[in-house]
Design a protein around this motif. Structure first.
Motif: not given
Length: 517
Positions: A334-337, A387-390
């Motif tokens: 997903i690439g969120i981090i 994205k922080a909530h996910i």
């Protein structure tokens, strides 16, 4: 080179799902002196399939041993002070190879691989009422994609090369410990074909009461008994390193990784438990010298057998397939981090999940549900969700899954745990540990030295050669106390259970062309 001030040293091969390491401990105080780590590539040929290259795994072990020996020399510690080597390994992962050439007949099928879902359905057709727990009194385990016998049956049914080798008497079968031991002790030139009771207890082929391969179970899974390794205790001198810098050093301990962590956390008394947060999440509860068959979706497994003539000790286990793997998925897919450690900061940037619930059932649901056909879901999304909530929901998912298996364990044992001992790579995440304490409503206790899996293997190996001392100093720990009001905890847990229901029965295996190899 000066003689080691650390006393006799013990080496431990820790072959995990995502990496291999070789660590060296002092037998005087269990101090970790040095280690080397190599990542292992996971191969995803199809949706739900997870493989690894057995030769890459083997070569990574040789590399880690040699690099760690170099580290010791740079620390002015003599590698000849290593008196024994222990092995701990990812369990259930299945390897088949040719006894004549030594070559793998197929990539290793990893424990969380879900390709065998159709095989599970076929096997359930063979038992009364299609009851997946039909074999539990014999092997302690439900019929599931998780265990080695099911993977082997799939290989024979779908891979002509494996079927031909079985027919010709050339096929050898083993979990990762067996593959490593055979190669470390000579391979085609007299390598030892063995496993230990903890790994054997994860195949569905060992009788949990007699600790021997069960002819009825082998017949049920169509596994010829001549391909199976000899079952040995977890702590004895099996053989000696056959090559490399440690040639001639005894190999004297084998434990599956979760059982090794139980030993490393010194959970030697009935009622002691630990939870390991790695690729998956595994809660083991020591039940003493008698196997306890769970009524609430847990596994019955061998905890350890520390010596040839020493009685086996058993455990109840709650297994969660996806824990650290959900963080890796958020990073790689997903690439969120950018790196796994970034999830703590991202998740801490919000005060809650804002009603978001993430059930990472990528390989179905393991304990306590054992639902092969479940798939991952994220529920409660709104335009406010970020994205922080996910990310925070992903961490909470690990904690909620742990609560579910802890609740099952408390029901089976009748004695609720008053605190939880933890270990594994994810425990470095302080937010995760606090969330876990809040969701369990009991203290979470993290040792300052979190390498308990490798330590357990070192302890088993050291005991066999008479150099391990249990007079080590008291373990220093960090304790996370629950602060969340119980009413809020219960409301969030109820929502989590709703999300789990939405993940179930998602996948249909009837006429699914992706299942066949």
């Amino acid at each position: 080179m000066s003689e080691s001030k650390y006393g006799p040293l013990i080496g431990a091969v820790d072959q995990g799902t995502s990496s291999t390491r070789f660590l060296v401990f002092s037998s005087k105080g269990a101090e970790l002196l040095t280690f080397h780590q190599t990542e292992i590539k996971q191969i995803f040929p199809k949706e739900g399939w997870v493989e690894e290259d057995p030769k890459e795994i083997l070569n990574s072990v040789f590399t880690c041993i040699e690099k760690t020996v170099e580290n010791l020399k740079s620390l002015n510690i003599n590698p000849e002070d290593i008196k024994a080597v222990g092995i701990t390994n990812q369990r259930e992962t299945t390897v088949v190879w040719d006894r004549v050439t030594g070559e793998p007949l197929h990539n290793a099928i990893v424990w969380l691989d879900a390709r065998t879902s159709s095989t599970v359905e076929q096997l359930k057709d063979k038992v009364p009422g299609r009851n997946q727990n039909y074999l539990k009194t014999q092997c302690g385990l439900p019929i599931s994609t998780y265990f080695s016998a099911v993977k082997f049956k799939w290989l024979v049914d779908n891979c002509p090369q494996v079927a031909a080798a079985v027919q010709d008497g050339r096929c050898m079968f083993g979990t990762i410990d067996t593959w490593l031991m055979w190669n470390l002790t000579g391979g085609v030139n007299g390598g030892l074909h063995i496993t230990d009771v903890t790994n054997a207890s994860r195949t569905m082929l060992m009788n949990i009461n007699t600790l021997t391969w069960d002819p009825q179970l082998c017949k049920f899974f169509d596994v010829p008994m001549n391909i199976l390794p000899e079952i040995r205790s977890s702590s004895e001198i099996y053989s000696y390193m056959g090559q490399g810098s440690l040639k001639g050093v005894p190999i004297s301990g084998i434990l599956g990784d979760q059982q090794a962590a139980l030993v490393g956390q010194t959970c030697f008394k009935d009622g002691q438990a630990k939870n390991t947060y790695g690729t998956g999440c595994f809660l083991l509860y020591n039940t003493g010298s008698q196997p306890v068959i769970s009524e609430h979706g847990l596994l019955t497994t061998v905890a350890y057998k520390l010596g040839k003539t020493t009685p086996a000790v058993y455990a109840l286990e709650g297994s969660v397939a996806i824990a650290g793997a959900v963080v890796q998925w958020l990073k790689d897919n997903i690439g969120i981090i950018e790196k796994s450690a970034d999830i703590e900061k991202l998740a801490a940037s919000v005060q809650s999940t804002a009603g978001t619930y993430f059930v990472p059932a990528f390989s179905g649901l393991y304990a306590p549900y054992w639902q092969t056909d479940a798939r991952g879901v994220i529920c409660g999304l709104t335009q406010f969700t970020t994205k922080a909530h996910i990310a925070r929901a992903a961490l909470e998912a690990v904690c909620f899954q742990t609560k579910e298996i802890l609740d099952a364990m408390n029901q089976d044992s009748g004695i609720p745990l008053s605190s939880l001992q933890v270990d594994g790579g994810m425990t470095a995440n302080n937010l995760l540990m606090q969330l876990q304490a809040d969701i369990l409503a009991i203290p979470v206790v993290r040792p300052s030295m979190t390498e308990t899996t490798a330590l357990g293997a070192a302890m088993a190996a050291g005991m066999a050669v008479g150099v391990w001392s249990f007079d080590e100093k008291p373990i220093t720990t960090d304790t996370f106390m629950p602060v969340l009001p119980l009413a809020e905890r219960d409301q969030r847990f109820a929502k989590w259970k709703q999300a789990v229901q939405r993940s179930m029965h998602w996948e249909s295996y009837a006429n699914d062309e992706n299942i066949k190899g």
